[in-house]
Enzyme design. Structure first.
Site, PDB file in Angstrom:
ATOM      1  N   HIS A 175       0.596  -1.180  -0.064  1.00 31.30           N
ATOM      2  CA  HIS A 175      -0.340   0.099   0.099  1.00 31.30           C
ATOM      3  C   HIS A 175       0.653   1.350  -0.599  1.00 31.30           C
ATOM      4  O   HIS A 175       1.927   1.224   0.462  1.00 31.30           O
ATOM      5  CB  HIS A 175      -1.040  -0.075   0.759  1.00 31.30           C
ATOM      6  CG  HIS A 175      -0.073   0.426   2.286  1.00 31.30           C
ATOM      7  ND1 HIS A 175      -0.200   1.501   2.682  1.00 31.30           N
ATOM      8  CD2 HIS A 175      -0.055  -1.148   3.356  1.00 31.30           C
ATOM      9  CE1 HIS A 175       0.579   0.901   4.110  1.00 31.30           C
ATOM     10  NE2 HIS A 175       0.122   0.389   5.419  1.00 31.30           N
ATOM     11  N   CYS A 210       4.115  -4.373   6.561  1.00 24.87           N
ATOM     12  CA  CYS A 210       3.285  -4.348   5.106  1.00 24.87           C
ATOM     13  C   CYS A 210       4.925  -3.678   4.853  1.00 24.87           C
ATOM     14  O   CYS A 210       5.728  -3.235   4.962  1.00 24.87           O
ATOM     15  CB  CYS A 210       2.381  -2.760   4.526  1.00 24.87           C
ATOM     16  SG  CYS A 210       0.893  -3.801   5.598  1.00 24.87           S
TER      17      CYS A 210
END
Length: 232
Positions: free
Chosen positions: A187, A202
């Protein structure tokens, strides 16, 4: 990581590195009124060489301004122009990323028999999308999990995509989220990809790269994560 209903996890925190986190950030010596230190750091010569400055191991006002500018660009604090281990760790990583060039999978670590696959090299903090042996996008710098929140390695699949995801754990936006392993996702973030110490697991990307990954990947596509991020 995160609420199982959304499986959100953020990589924003004090997040990305890229410098050896096992080395404590050295406190810079006394600084001038310009917030620029007058003393040379332990990696002064290496920093001078990286920045194209005269390599003499002595801190000059011009050296300090150049190092400070690098620190500001890459989100390194304190940004006093002191050539400490974190600053040099980022410079060293940038050099290695540049050396990877346009053939990031020259070691053949990322599978070439899976068709379209997103590869993540934790050691170099690089990611790319390939189809067989052909790189179709990248490599691009990424920001992965810091110590204690490492991005898990292995072969995975994109299992859920959420364009406007908001982490239920940290209540922060995670645009262009593509989840591939228990709350860990690609992301975008509004931070430098070299901003230490790293994400909460992430794979952080720039908005441009996250948008391109969103357009190229689909649910069910393979993701392969390998290597080890410096300092973890």
């Amino acid at each position: 990581m995160g609420d199982i209903r959304r499986r959100g996890v953020v990589a924003l925190g004090v997040t990305g590195l890229v410098a050896p986190l096992t080395l404590a950030l050295t406190t810079a010596p006394a600084q001038a009124a310009t917030n620029c230190t007058t003393q040379a750091g332990p990696y002064q010569k290496q920093a001078e060489k990286f920045l194209g400055r005269p390599v003499d191991g002595k801190q000059s006002a011009a050296d300090c301004r150049a190092i400070k500018a690098f620190q500001d660009t890459h989100g390194i604090t304190p940004d006093t122009g002191y050539a400490g281990p974190v600053t040099w760790g980022v410079m060293d990583l940038v050099s290695k990323q540049r050396a990877a060039g346009n053939n990031p999978n020259k070691d053949g670590r990322c599978p070439v028999n899976k068709g379209r696959i997103a590869c993540v090299n934790l050691t170099l903090q690089l990611s790319w999308i390939q189809d067989g042996k052909k790189v179709v996008y990248g490599p691009v710098p990424v920001r992965t999990g810091r110590k204690g929140y490492v991005t898990r390695t292995g072969l995975k699949k994109v299992y859920w995509r959420d364009l406007h995801h908001v982490s239920t754990l940290y209540n922060v936006p995670m645009p262009y989220s593509q989840f591939f392993d228990g709350g860990q996702a690609f992301h975008s973030v509004g931070l430098s990809m070299w901003n230490p110490p790293g994400s909460h697991g992430c794979v952080n990307m720039t908005t441009k790269d996250a948008q391109t990954y969103w357009s190229l990947l689909r649910t069910g596509d393979d993701v392969f994560v390998y290597g080890r991020k410096p300092g973890t």
